[in-house]
Design an enzyme around this catalytic site. Structure first.
Site, PDB file in Angstrom:
ATOM      1  N   GLY A  12      23.844  39.957  37.347  1.00 34.66           N
ATOM      2  CA  GLY A  12      24.873  41.166  36.660  1.00 34.66           C
ATOM      3  C   GLY A  12      24.674  42.183  37.823  1.00 34.66           C
ATOM      4  N   ASN A  14      25.963  42.938  40.535  1.00 36.93           N
ATOM      5  CA  ASN A  14      27.171  43.414  41.238  1.00 36.93           C
ATOM      6  C   ASN A  14      28.088  43.844  40.042  1.00 36.93           C
ATOM      7  OD1 ASN A  14      27.914  42.810  44.176  1.00 36.93           O
ATOM      8  ND2 ASN A  14      26.619  41.249  43.403  1.00 36.93           N
ATOM      9  N   ILE A  94      36.541  27.574  40.677  1.00 35.38           N
ATOM     10  CA  ILE A  94      37.713  28.074  39.843  1.00 35.38           C
ATOM     11  C   ILE A  94      38.858  27.015  39.758  1.00 35.38           C
ATOM     12  CG2 ILE A  94      39.212  30.024  39.909  1.00 35.38           C
ATOM     13  CD1 ILE A  94      36.356  30.747  39.357  1.00 35.38           C
ATOM     14  N   ASN A 108      36.403  37.708  45.250  1.00 38.84           N
ATOM     15  CA  ASN A 108      34.969  37.301  45.344  1.00 38.84           C
ATOM     16  C   ASN A 108      34.259  37.967  46.506  1.00 38.84           C
ATOM     17  OD1 ASN A 108      32.795  35.259  44.492  1.00 38.84           O
ATOM     18  ND2 ASN A 108      33.137  34.295  46.677  1.00 38.84           N
ATOM     19  N   HIS A 110      30.743  37.466  48.408  1.00 37.52           N
ATOM     20  CA  HIS A 110      29.988  36.439  49.038  1.00 37.52           C
ATOM     21  C   HIS A 110      28.805  37.104  49.974  1.00 37.52           C
ATOM     22  CE1 HIS A 110      28.615  32.305  50.534  1.00 37.52           C
ATOM     23  NE2 HIS A 110      28.749  32.718  51.613  1.00 37.52           N
TER      24      HIS A 110
HETATM   25  C1  GRF Z   1      24.778  37.833  44.407  1.00 38.17           C
HETATM   26  O1  GRF Z   1      23.992  37.582  45.723  1.00 38.17           O
HETATM   27  C2  GRF Z   1      26.386  37.601  45.207  1.00 38.17           C
HETATM   28  O2  GRF Z   1      26.329  37.695  46.440  1.00 38.17           O
HETATM   29  C3  GRF Z   1      26.315  36.096  44.858  1.00 38.17           C
HETATM   30  O3  GRF Z   1      25.430  35.841  43.668  1.00 38.17           O
HETATM   31  C4  GRF Z   1      24.755  36.966  43.444  1.00 38.17           C
HETATM   32  C5  GRF Z   1      24.936  37.469  42.234  1.00 38.17           C
HETATM   33  O4  GRF Z   1      24.235  38.455  41.819  1.00 38.17           O
HETATM   34  N1  GRF Z   1      27.819  35.997  44.554  1.00 38.17           N
HETATM   35  P1  GRF Z   1      24.413  39.342  40.498  1.00 38.17           P
HETATM   36  O5  GRF Z   1      24.627  38.352  39.330  1.00 38.17           O
HETATM   37  O6  GRF Z   1      25.593  40.013  40.870  1.00 38.17           O
HETATM   38  O7  GRF Z   1      23.069  40.084  40.472  1.00 38.17           O
END
Ligand code: GRF
Length: 199
Positions: A12, A14, A94, A108, A110
């Site tokens: 989490g 992000n 999804i 999303n 990536h």
């Molecule tokens: C991140 O590297 C993101 O780019 C990818 O999955 C990971 C998620 O990390 N989609 P977090 O759960 O947000 O720490």
């Protein structure tokens, strides 16, 4: 006010970047109305609870088949009535019912510069392993709209990150998160929030 539902599966960070951007005032006119995880052990759920945000787990293991899970995921989203769905490390394909209901309103993050190192099988550390194996000097992150494909929707924002001598996948992943993901995801949401305010 842009209401967002954030879908997570792991740490989490992000999600935390979005929470921190809202709390600092950098990300305006945005409210996280629900965090949904497919993984009951996702630390992202803790982060949501610590921030006083409604957090629910919809785990495929709780349903007798995929169709029932898909329906439950859509119901959990609809109950929150978001304007935008943000996939932040959500390791779930999804389902079509969600894409059709929220067409053009799902984004999303990536961890590469799409169209490099994306598509089926490219997630988490695997993305950075592939970038290092190819020997690219620049990688980065991409925020894009979600359609029926995998990492194929229109690109909203990208940010480049340098690959350094001696990088391991873990070191590179952390740099891409710090220098790209945690910046462009809140910024992309901010762009959409501004566009929504104008309407
Ligand atoms: C991140 O590297 C993101 O780019 C990818 O999955 C990971 C998620 O990390 N989609 P977090 O759960 O947000 O720490």
């Amino acid at each position: 006010m842009l209401k967002i539902a954030v879908c997570v599966s792991g740490g989490g960070t992000n999600l935390q970047a979005i929470i921190d951007s809202i709390n600092s005032g950098k990300l305006e006119n945005t409210k996280i109305v629900r965090v949904i995880s497919n993984n009951p052990n996702a630390y992202a759920l803790e982060r949501a609870k610590n921030a006083g945000i409604d957090a629910v787990c919809v785990s495929p293991k709780s349903f007798k088949n995929r169709s029932e899970f898909n329906d439950a995921l859509l119901a959990a989203l609809n109950e929150a009535d978001p304007d935008l769905i943000v996939l932040a490390g959500f390791l779930v394909v999804i389902p079509l019912n969600v894409i059709e209901t929220y067409r053009g309103r799902i984004i999303n993050i990536h961890p590469s510069l799409i169209p490099s190192f994306c598509g089926t099988g490219f997630y988490g550390l695997k993305v950075h392993e592939a970038a290092l194996a190819r020997g690219v000097k620049i990688t980065g992150a991409t925020v894009h709209y979600v359609d029926e494909g995998t990492d194929t929707g229109p690109i909203i924002m990208q940010k480049a990150v340098e690959v350094k001598e001696g990088d391991t996948p873990e070191i590179l992943q952390r740099r891409v998160m710090e220098q790209a993901e945690w910046i462009i995801l809140p910024e992309s949401i901010g762009l959409i929030a501004k566009e929504t305010e104008k309407k």
